[in-house]
Design a protein around this motif. Structure first.
Motif, short mmCIF file in Angstrom:
data_model
loop_
_atom_site.label_atom_id
_atom_site.label_comp_id
_atom_site.label_asym_id
_atom_site.label_seq_id
_atom_site.Cartn_x
_atom_site.Cartn_y
_atom_site.Cartn_z
N ARG A 1 -44.15 37.65 -17.97
CA ARG A 1 -44.11 36.20 -18.22
C ARG A 1 -42.71 35.77 -18.65
O ARG A 1 -42.16 34.80 -18.13
N GLN A 2 -42.13 36.52 -19.57
CA GLN A 2 -40.79 36.21 -20.05
C GLN A 2 -39.75 36.29 -18.93
O GLN A 2 -38.84 35.47 -18.85
N GLN A 3 -39.88 37.30 -18.06
CA GLN A 3 -38.95 37.45 -16.94
C GLN A 3 -39.02 36.25 -16.01
O GLN A 3 -37.99 35.75 -15.55
N HIS A 4 -40.23 35.78 -15.72
CA HIS A 4 -40.38 34.63 -14.82
C HIS A 4 -39.85 33.35 -15.46
O HIS A 4 -39.24 32.53 -14.77
N ILE A 5 -40.08 33.19 -16.74
CA ILE A 5 -39.54 32.02 -17.43
C ILE A 5 -38.02 32.05 -17.39
O ILE A 5 -37.37 31.05 -17.06
N GLN A 6 -37.44 33.21 -17.69
CA GLN A 6 -35.99 33.31 -17.69
C GLN A 6 -35.41 33.09 -16.30
O GLN A 6 -34.37 32.44 -16.15
N ALA A 7 -36.08 33.60 -15.28
CA ALA A 7 -35.60 33.39 -13.91
C ALA A 7 -35.60 31.90 -13.56
O ALA A 7 -34.65 31.41 -12.93
N LEU A 8 -36.63 31.18 -13.96
CA LEU A 8 -36.69 29.75 -13.71
C LEU A 8 -35.57 29.03 -14.44
O LEU A 8 -34.90 28.16 -13.87
N LEU A 9 -35.34 29.40 -15.69
CA LEU A 9 -34.26 28.77 -16.46
C LEU A 9 -32.90 29.07 -15.84
O LEU A 9 -32.04 28.18 -15.76
N ASP A 10 -32.70 30.30 -15.39
CA ASP A 10 -31.43 30.68 -14.79
C ASP A 10 -31.15 29.92 -13.50
O ASP A 10 -29.99 29.66 -13.17
N GLU A 11 -32.20 29.56 -12.76
CA GLU A 11 -32.04 28.85 -11.49
C GLU A 11 -31.85 27.35 -11.66
O GLU A 11 -31.47 26.66 -10.71
N SER A 12 -32.12 26.82 -12.84
CA SER A 12 -32.07 25.37 -13.03
C SER A 12 -30.65 24.92 -13.39
O SER A 12 -29.82 25.71 -13.84
N SER A 13 -30.40 23.63 -13.19
CA SER A 13 -29.09 23.07 -13.52
C SER A 13 -28.91 23.07 -15.03
O SER A 13 -29.89 23.07 -15.78
N PRO A 14 -27.66 23.07 -15.52
CA PRO A 14 -27.44 23.11 -16.97
C PRO A 14 -28.14 21.98 -17.73
O PRO A 14 -28.71 22.21 -18.79
N LYS A 15 -28.12 20.78 -17.17
CA LYS A 15 -28.76 19.65 -17.85
C LYS A 15 -30.27 19.85 -17.92
O LYS A 15 -30.89 19.66 -18.97
N LEU A 16 -30.87 20.25 -16.83
CA LEU A 16 -32.31 20.48 -16.79
C LEU A 16 -32.68 21.71 -17.62
O LEU A 16 -33.73 21.74 -18.26
N ARG A 17 -31.80 22.70 -17.64
CA ARG A 17 -32.07 23.93 -18.38
C ARG A 17 -32.30 23.65 -19.86
O ARG A 17 -33.22 24.20 -20.47
N ARG A 18 -31.48 22.77 -20.43
CA ARG A 18 -31.65 22.43 -21.86
C ARG A 18 -33.01 21.82 -22.11
O ARG A 18 -33.68 22.15 -23.09
N ARG A 19 -33.44 20.92 -21.23
CA ARG A 19 -34.74 20.29 -21.40
C ARG A 19 -35.87 21.30 -21.24
O ARG A 19 -36.85 21.30 -21.97
N LEU A 20 -35.72 22.19 -20.24
CA LEU A 20 -36.74 23.20 -20.01
C LEU A 20 -36.82 24.19 -21.17
O LEU A 20 -37.90 24.61 -21.57
#
Length: 103
Positions: free
Chosen positions: A24-43
């Motif tokens: 679960r943690q790996q998938h969350i981190q992969a999603l965060l890594d793929e997102s833009s910096p602005k969206l990443r903060r919100r996520l």
């Protein structure tokens, strides 16, 4: 990164809950890594809220209900914003022309 099918996830939950949590943690981190910096903060902020809700509950079903309520509140807030925008939009007057039936 692809999730295993439901049956494999169920087996993992029953026999190796720590491995399921790591997945679960790996998938969350992969999603965060793929997102833009602005969206990443919100996520990341949203994930922080979700993790807090999960920790505050003694049973997974309780956590699921709390997270579901959080999502419903978010959707409701979005709906209110959409309605506010619609109320503020200029009203257009239009004439509807009737069409004659084909003969």
């Amino acid at each position: 990164m692809q999730l295993p099918d439901f049956d494999e996830l169920l087996k993992l939950a029953e026999s190796q809950p720590e491995a399921l949590e790591a997945l679960r943690q790996q998938h969350i981190q992969a999603l965060l890594d793929e997102s833009s910096p602005k969206l990443r903060r919100r996520l990341q902020g949203l994930q922080f809220q979700i993790d807090g809700l999960r920790r505050s509950q003694q049973h997974p079903l309780g956590a699921c209900i709390k997270i579901s309520n959080l999502m419903n509140e978010s959707v409701h807030s979005l709906l209110l914003q959409i309605n506010d925008l619609a109320d503020d939009a200029p009203r257009l007057n239009a004439v509807v022309l009737p069409f004659k039936p084909r003969t």
